[in-house]
Design an enzyme around this catalytic site. Structure first.
Site, PDB file in Angstrom:
ATOM      1  N   SER A 242      20.631  50.453  22.495  1.00 33.31           N
ATOM      2  CA  SER A 242      21.205  49.138  22.226  1.00 33.31           C
ATOM      3  C   SER A 242      21.803  48.595  23.513  1.00 33.31           C
ATOM      4  CB  SER A 242      22.303  49.265  21.166  1.00 33.31           C
ATOM      5  OG  SER A 242      23.098  48.099  21.158  1.00 33.31           O
TER       6      SER A 242
ATOM      7  N   GLY B  14      13.879  50.241  23.870  1.00 34.18           N
ATOM      8  CA  GLY B  14      13.625  49.802  22.493  1.00 34.18           C
ATOM      9  C   GLY B  14      12.907  48.462  22.492  1.00 34.18           C
ATOM     10  N   HIS B  15      13.427  47.522  23.301  1.00 36.66           N
ATOM     11  CA  HIS B  15      12.763  46.209  23.421  1.00 36.66           C
ATOM     12  C   HIS B  15      11.335  46.389  23.961  1.00 36.66           C
ATOM     13  CE1 HIS B  15      17.118  44.936  24.113  1.00 36.66           C
ATOM     14  NE2 HIS B  15      16.771  44.153  23.116  1.00 36.66           N
TER      15      HIS B  15
ATOM     16  N   MET C  46      17.484  39.160  22.954  1.00 38.92           N
ATOM     17  CA  MET C  46      18.630  38.522  23.621  1.00 38.92           C
ATOM     18  C   MET C  46      18.769  39.053  25.044  1.00 38.92           C
ATOM     19  SD  MET C  46      21.463  37.769  20.744  1.00 38.92           S
ATOM     20  CE  MET C  46      22.185  39.385  20.684  1.00 38.92           C
TER      21      MET C  46
ATOM     22  N   ARG D 185      24.404  47.046  23.681  1.00 38.76           N
ATOM     23  CA  ARG D 185      25.857  47.242  23.570  1.00 38.76           C
ATOM     24  C   ARG D 185      26.296  48.655  23.961  1.00 38.76           C
ATOM     25  NH1 ARG D 185      25.217  43.316  19.126  1.00 38.76           N
ATOM     26  NH2 ARG D 185      26.473  41.492  19.677  1.00 38.76           N
TER      27      ARG D 185
ATOM     28  N   ASP E 156      17.680  46.896  13.638  1.00 38.00           N
ATOM     29  CA  ASP E 156      18.426  45.848  12.949  1.00 38.00           C
ATOM     30  C   ASP E 156      17.775  45.621  11.583  1.00 38.00           C
ATOM     31  OD1 ASP E 156      20.340  44.705  15.187  1.00 38.00           O
ATOM     32  OD2 ASP E 156      18.416  45.122  16.114  1.00 38.00           O
TER      33      ASP E 156
ATOM     34  N   TYR F 157      18.918  41.732  28.378  1.00 37.40           N
ATOM     35  CA  TYR F 157      19.524  42.999  28.802  1.00 37.40           C
ATOM     36  C   TYR F 157      18.711  44.143  28.198  1.00 37.40           C
ATOM     37  CZ  TYR F 157      23.014  45.315  31.497  1.00 37.40           C
ATOM     38  OH  TYR F 157      23.628  46.037  32.484  1.00 37.40           O
ATOM     39  N   LEU F 158      17.445  44.134  28.575  1.00 40.73           N
ATOM     40  CA  LEU F 158      16.445  44.936  27.881  1.00 40.73           C
ATOM     41  C   LEU F 158      16.588  46.433  28.121  1.00 40.73           C
ATOM     42  CD1 LEU F 158      13.362  42.638  28.624  1.00 40.73           C
ATOM     43  CD2 LEU F 158      14.892  42.602  26.643  1.00 40.73           C
ATOM     44  N   HIS F 159      16.104  47.189  27.150  1.00 45.51           N
ATOM     45  CA  HIS F 159      16.033  48.656  27.264  1.00 45.51           C
ATOM     46  C   HIS F 159      14.704  49.084  26.661  1.00 45.51           C
ATOM     47  CE1 HIS F 159      16.975  48.528  23.015  1.00 45.51           C
ATOM     48  NE2 HIS F 159      18.110  47.901  23.272  1.00 45.51           N
TER      49      HIS F 159
HETATM   50  P1  AMP Z   1      18.365  42.147  20.557  1.00 47.97           P
HETATM   51  O1  AMP Z   1      18.060  41.848  21.991  1.00 47.97           O
HETATM   52  O2  AMP Z   1      19.469  43.144  20.376  1.00 47.97           O
HETATM   53  O3  AMP Z   1      18.519  40.921  19.715  1.00 47.97           O
HETATM   54  O4  AMP Z   1      17.073  42.887  19.988  1.00 47.97           O
HETATM   55  C1  AMP Z   1      15.805  42.272  20.053  1.00 47.97           C
HETATM   56  C2  AMP Z   1      14.842  43.045  19.206  1.00 47.97           C
HETATM   57  O5  AMP Z   1      14.755  44.393  19.692  1.00 47.97           O
HETATM   58  C3  AMP Z   1      15.266  43.138  17.736  1.00 47.97           C
HETATM   59  O6  AMP Z   1      14.121  42.996  16.909  1.00 47.97           O
HETATM   60  C4  AMP Z   1      15.843  44.521  17.653  1.00 47.97           C
HETATM   61  O7  AMP Z   1      15.770  45.074  16.357  1.00 47.97           O
HETATM   62  C5  AMP Z   1      14.953  45.269  18.608  1.00 47.97           C
HETATM   63  N1  AMP Z   1      15.610  46.506  19.055  1.00 47.97           N
HETATM   64  C6  AMP Z   1      16.833  46.612  19.605  1.00 47.97           C
HETATM   65  N2  AMP Z   1      17.113  47.912  19.840  1.00 47.97           N
HETATM   66  C7  AMP Z   1      16.049  48.635  19.421  1.00 47.97           C
HETATM   67  C8  AMP Z   1      15.736  50.023  19.385  1.00 47.97           C
HETATM   68  N3  AMP Z   1      16.586  50.947  19.824  1.00 47.97           N
HETATM   69  N4  AMP Z   1      14.547  50.394  18.874  1.00 47.97           N
HETATM   70  C9  AMP Z   1      13.665  49.453  18.420  1.00 47.97           C
HETATM   71  N5  AMP Z   1      13.907  48.138  18.423  1.00 47.97           N
HETATM   72  C10 AMP Z   1      15.073  47.726  18.919  1.00 47.97           C
END
Ligand code: AMP
Length: 278
Positions: free
Chosen positions: A182, A33-34, A27, A184, A147, A29-31
């Site tokens: 995250s 983890g993404h 979604m 958030r 998640d 707003y990457l960090h």
């Molecule tokens: P989102 O943008 O929050 O929908 O996340 C996109 C993908 O990145 C999802 O598969 C999340 O589980 C994964 N994700 C988000 N935060 C992390 C994190 N800290 N470590 C690993 N994967 C992550």
């Protein structure tokens, strides 16, 4: 790196890609983890496609859809650095044309945990992932353990509907103090940010109890809740769960590979995290 905004173009470009294509749905707003998902995707496939789409159908009316953080130029700069090949950024109107009436409902496992607190959330998630899979036709799709329930739901959908792709699970990427990364977390004030590490401490406590031979899930939850409640900036605990990592049913006795998960509001943001007991 190619930026694609329409479904028609994404499909056309996809048809010209020889070799394995990986999809990383996000979604934005990457960090880091993404980015870890993208690094894995690139290491294991010929092509890495990243989608950025804040999916309106997985947010309830009172949730943070319109306020959800967006910064496409920043995301694109980050994705360039990890060598993503394509970024698919459709608009909400492009993904949900007028007259969209088809939904993917994964039953039972979506009634618990996040699904219980956020009714309809996983219907939106499953539907949009199914659409993205149809558009990009990846050999592998990468999801974060962060998640955990989402991962279980997507695996179930892919298996139940005989979809032609492999779902890959990437371990949670954490900040130096243990807080799961995250989008958030950006909402947290400095004091709330310091307090938020209590989620990770509670998970570590569960891991410690498990390592010491404690197999009582009630005691485990009780001790975790006690620890979290000691933190004054905690607004609300939505749940603390010790569950089977496939059925997501609460366990009567803690077993290996149990999923310990929690959702806690620290100030305004609601944070989730989990570990699988080793
Ligand atoms: P989102 O943008 O929050 O929908 O996340 C996109 C993908 O990145 C999802 O598969 C999340 O589980 C994964 N994700 C988000 N935060 C992390 C994190 N800290 N470590 C690993 N994967 C992550």
């Amino acid at each position: 790196m190619k930026v694609i905004e329409t479904i028609a173009e994404m499909k056309r470009v996809r048809l010209e890609l020889p070799g394995s294509v990986a999809l990383v749905p996000t979604m934005g707003y990457l960090h880091d983890g993404h980015l870890e998902l993208v690094r894995r995707a690139k290491a294991e496939n010929r092509w890495g496609v990243v989608s950025i789409f804040v999916n309106p159908t997985q947010f309830a009316p009172h949730e943070d859809y319109t306020a959800y953080l967006r910064d496409i130029p920043r995301d694109l700069a980050m994705l360039e650095k990890v060598n993503a090949d394509m970024v698919f950024i459709p608009s909400a109107d492009e993904m949900y044309r007028t007259g969209h009436h088809t939904w993917v409902n994964v039953e039972q496992i979506t009634d618990r945990l996040e699904g219980e607190i956020r009714p309809g959330h996983f219907r939106g998630v499953a539907t949009v992932c199914n659409k993205l899979f149809n558009i990009v036709q990846p050999a592998r799709a990468y999801f974060g353990q962060k998640d955990a329930q989402q991962l279980v739901v997507i695996r179930r959908m892919v298996s139940d509907l005989n979809m032609n792709l492999e779902v890959v699970n990437v371990p949670t990427v954490r900040e130096a103090d243990g807080l799961a990364m995250s989008s958030r977390n950006t909402y947290l004030s400095p004091d709330e940010r310091r307090a938020a590490v209590v989620l990770y401490h509670a998970l570590k406590l569960a891991q410690k109890m498990w390592s010491q031979g404690d197999r009582d899930p009630h005691r485990m939850r009780h001790e975790m809740i006690k620890l979290i409640e000691e933190e004054p900036l905690v607004e609300k605990i939505d749940y603390v769960s010790v569950a089977d990592s496939e059925t997501l049913e609460e366990l009567h006795e803690v077993s290996p590979r149990a999923l310990v998960s929690l959702a806690v509001k620290i100030g305004r943001p609601r944070l989730i995290d989990n570990i699988v007991l080793e």
